[in-house]
Design an enzyme around this catalytic site. Structure first.
Site, PDB file in Angstrom:
ATOM      1  N   PHE B 211       0.810  -1.278   0.087  1.00 16.54           N
ATOM      2  CA  PHE B 211      -0.111   0.134  -0.158  1.00 16.54           C
ATOM      3  C   PHE B 211       0.787   1.368   0.017  1.00 16.54           C
ATOM      4  CE2 PHE B 211      -2.407   3.421   1.454  1.00 16.54           C
ATOM      5  CZ  PHE B 211      -3.899   3.407   0.907  1.00 16.54           C
ATOM      6  N   ASP B 317       9.263   3.161   1.684  1.00 18.29           N
ATOM      7  CA  ASP B 317       8.096   3.936   2.234  1.00 18.29           C
ATOM      8  C   ASP B 317       7.917   3.483   3.760  1.00 18.29           C
ATOM      9  OD1 ASP B 317       5.521   4.443   2.869  1.00 18.29           O
ATOM     10  OD2 ASP B 317       4.500   3.772   0.962  1.00 18.29           O
ATOM     11  N   LYS B 348       2.194  10.406   8.486  1.00 16.66           N
ATOM     12  CA  LYS B 348       1.463   9.906   9.538  1.00 16.66           C
ATOM     13  C   LYS B 348       1.727  10.460  10.971  1.00 16.66           C
ATOM     14  CE  LYS B 348      -0.563   5.684   7.775  1.00 16.66           C
ATOM     15  NZ  LYS B 348      -1.966   5.808   7.407  1.00 16.66           N
ATOM     16  N   THR B 373       2.731  24.771  -5.165  1.00 13.33           N
ATOM     17  CA  THR B 373       2.458  26.210  -4.506  1.00 13.33           C
ATOM     18  C   THR B 373       3.138  26.363  -2.984  1.00 13.33           C
ATOM     19  OG1 THR B 373       0.510  26.643  -5.611  1.00 13.33           O
ATOM     20  CG2 THR B 373       0.601  27.963  -3.906  1.00 13.33           C
TER      21      THR B 373
END
Lengths: 490, 490
Positions: B211, B317, B348, B373
């Site tokens: 995931f 990750d 997280k 931005t």
């Protein structure tokens, strides 16, 4: 210490022009805010002021330090936000600039706005920062007409991408025969391999010179400049030509009407014939990063009509145009649409992001299809609420419409005097969302900065004005004086 | 009013089990924090407490109100964060639960942590909220070994996607012959049409049951469940089999070694032969959403070796595993790698997001290629700094390692007593990052919640523990007692 960001569309291949300030005359503080800011005077008063060259010694020191860990090539200049106020920012060396670029249109109410400071200190904000609750934050108080639901996101790119996901799910739900029809085993298995039919072979149509973000899905709809797209894999999605209007509009009515009709015809042709069928069209009310390209309300009404006719969703990307700068809260309020857009995305001045929608069919048919850990940032949602309250209390949308009309009128006069330097002036009746073309844009912008005004560009030749909602006549006068000086001085 | 979020991987096709509390015995407050929280007693003291069924009347009222504008099907239950504290949250009806799920592992230091509250009230935070400066926030204080630069993002999905973009740009820069080689006219033109050679035909390899997020690029690497992927267009990118280890590890050493060797061989084969060549492999140290799947340090060393051999980047990750929960600050610190990963992504518990990198070649060769931005949220970066300070001050990583070892030992004993209900216990020496399989997982989780503990699942059958870093022996004892009660009671 903080850094101002350059336009994402200033030509990246040219070297980054550093800003040098010259003193410009005093300007009175925004009158409608005077009661709020009185205690901050004299810091907020007075016009641009120059103390050193820019970047001065302190800025240079900070940039060198920052560059060790962070790519500083996209930095415009450093700002000391503790000293910045209203329409002015101050750099670490004490130089003060009038800012008509506003961090790429993302500062709504001025630096160190007292109302936002109050919101930032509230117990609710502290809870939002440390606990990340899901809040009822009043985002729906400013929902576009006909849209009464919202999905929150973190920034403009993922606001658009979650809207795209909703569009794909909606179209496939329709194709399957409704929300209660279950996925097939083949769909479930093929989706895990990134293959059809589970991964749909559908597309999002966008327009040439559009900008919708820089993540993989949004970048596939962005068509601004190669530098934004090079080397990044992209989906085989279609693009239609955005009508390139000629100015002054009065003198090119027929040609422009034809350009718009041709664009609509191309949209319809791509809907019917593109080999990866579009389930949605996304469009900016004014193509901002792509060069401030406008189209008429009639064009957008036609676009609504043709998308509805073919059961294709219309997504209006108001990330840059939304929250008052065009003299209406949402730019698409100018269009007088017969039926609302299916989704409207927002971010920048809103400080948070997301998409509004109305049709309950756009809620995915099962939970967890449109989901993530944080579902937006409640602290930023609270800030948007405070911005909305302040915009309404001070009637800042009307203020922007009025100041914009004044500024446009004066720019028209400048354009008559210097037709080459203020070419294709556009944004009439669109608040302060005004732009013009300049044949030597990058040098022109650098010169204006040296004269004390922070200003931005977009597209190939456009100079775009993106001041905050607290921009007033006095600030417009400084800007106008500076623009003329930039044309006439060596 | 606030809402707890469900696991993104709890089976979405089953109905959402509502939580009902029963009183559980008093637990003393976390001793190492006692000096900080004394003023908050008695609110923070005591164990779970039940006042109404869950959802009680007040919660139901709020959910109904929220549902009018927001999809509430993914909500777990409502929380009143003003009353929640430490390892416990309180709902609008005054019910108090021990939380070992922590908003999908995203609360690091407990609800209403006093140190974070202090940071949230600081003048620097107020500036960060209202002005969005770019800050030196100390994110590099905890940079993984060998990585001394950072690119900040908004959330885990775009942290991964910006890392992917860096990988594509790096690989094409190498293929072109170095950072000074200019793009060709053909590349520039084709990129605007989303076609090669401008849009590269390269891929990111991920693992089955991985995931990595839900936006278009990250979702193309996510292989958790069909419900996450269905209907969304995806890139034709490869997936390798993640070694599915058998437990207890000691009894399956040979099989497991073979599974890991097979996986590495598949990775190498896909690198050499996949028709869309991978420029990077992304891997989670522990596949979290996919069911808490572990592999040995030797496997990851081998993965580093094979990727380096073929000039393919390794992206680790750490969105869910990072920031202390495995008993090291970064989970990949457990591996003893010969050379660091090329990029490490985080979010997280960090509250902000981004990727660390070390090789200066991973900075794009021109500005504005990796840009947006906001470039992350400075308010959230400040919060991460306060979290880091608190983790270091209280030595919470060591605490988590110690409590995790205690908890794992006790769970091993439970697994011997009830082998079917605590199957494939995993996470030894990985702090509190512990999981086990249960044949009736969803019912089991619902039962545990009814007994007063908020707990989550992942993958097909896993019950995963994701407590905060302030989880102590006392809380572990409540959890253990509750788990056993859930097995033995009707």
């Amino acid at each position: 210490m903080a850094a101002l960001r350059h336009s994402a569309t200033l030509c990246p291949l040219s070297s980054c022009s550093q800003t040098v300030l010259n003193p410009i005359h005093h300007t009175p503080i925004l009158s409608i805010l005077i009661q709020d800011v009185f205690q901050l005077l004299p810091r907020g008063a007075g016009g641009p002021e120059l103390k050193t060259a820019i970047p001065g010694p302190k800025s240079q020191e900070h940039i060198a330090k920052l560059d060790k860990v962070f790519d500083t090539r996209s930095l415009n200049m450093l700002a000391d936000y503790t000293q910045s106020f209203g329409n002015y920012f101050v750099d670490p060396d004490g130089n003060k600039l009038l800012d008509v670029y506003a961090q790429i249109a993302s500062i709504p109410l001025g630096y160190n706005n007292p109302a936002l400071k109050k919101a930032a200190q509230s117990p609710e904000m502290i809870d939002a920062i440390i606990n990340r609750p899901i809040l009822e934050t009043g985002i729906l108080k400013v929902a576009p007409k006909g849209l009464d639901q919202v999905f929150t996101a973190m920034a403009g790119s993922d606001a658009n991408e979650t809207a795209y996901k909703a569009a794909f799910m909606w179209r496939r739900m329709k194709e399957r025969g409704g929300p209660t029809v279950e996925f097939t085993e083949e769909e479930m298995q093929s989706s895990m391999n990134n293959q059809t039919p589970g991964a749909s072979q559908l597309s999002i149509m966008s327009f040439k010179t559009a900008f919708h973000g820089r993540l993989f899905g949004s970048l596939s709809t962005t068509r601004s400049k190669p530098i934004h797209k090079l080397d990044i894999p992209a989906f085989d999605w279609p693009q239609a030509t955005f009508p390139l209007l000629k100015y002054p509009l009065e003198e090119h009515a027929e040609e422009n009407a034809k350009a718009e009709a041709d664009s609509i015809a191309e949209v319809e042709d791509l809907i019917k014939n593109y080999h990866v069928p579009p389930c949605a069209v996304i469009v900016e009310p004014i193509q901002s990063e792509g060069g401030d390209n406008h189209a008429s309300p009639a064009f957008f009404r036609k676009l609504r009509e043709v998308t509805a006719k073919h059961n294709v969703l219309l997504i209006v990307d108001e990330v840059q145009t939304g929250v008052g700068a065009t003299g209406k809260f949402w730019a698409h309020d100018h269009w007088d649409l017969p039926s609302p857009p299916d989704m409207v995305t927002f971010s920048k001045k809103a400080q948070t992001a997301g998409y509004y929608f109305g049709n309950p069919e756009l809620r995915p048919n099962k939970p967890y299809r449109q989901f993530n850990t944080w579902m937006g940032d409640p602290a930023r949602c609270l800030l948007f609420r405070a911005i909305i309250d302040e915009v309404q209390r001070l009637d800042l949308v009307a203020n922007t419409a009025k100041v914009g009309d004044y500024l446009y009128g004066k720019l028209e006069a400048l354009a008559q005097k210097y037709p080459e330097e203020f070419k294709n002036l556009r944004g009439k009746n669109r608040g302060t969302f005004i732009a013009f073309d300049n044949p030597n844009r990058d040098q022109f912008i650098a010169k204006v900065k040296k004269l004390g005004v922070n200003i931005g560009g977009s597209g190939a030749n456009a100079v775009r004005l993106r001041p905050m909602l607290i921009f007033e006549k006095q600030h417009a006068d400084i800007l106008l004086e500076t623009l003329e000086k930039a044309v006439t001085s060596a």
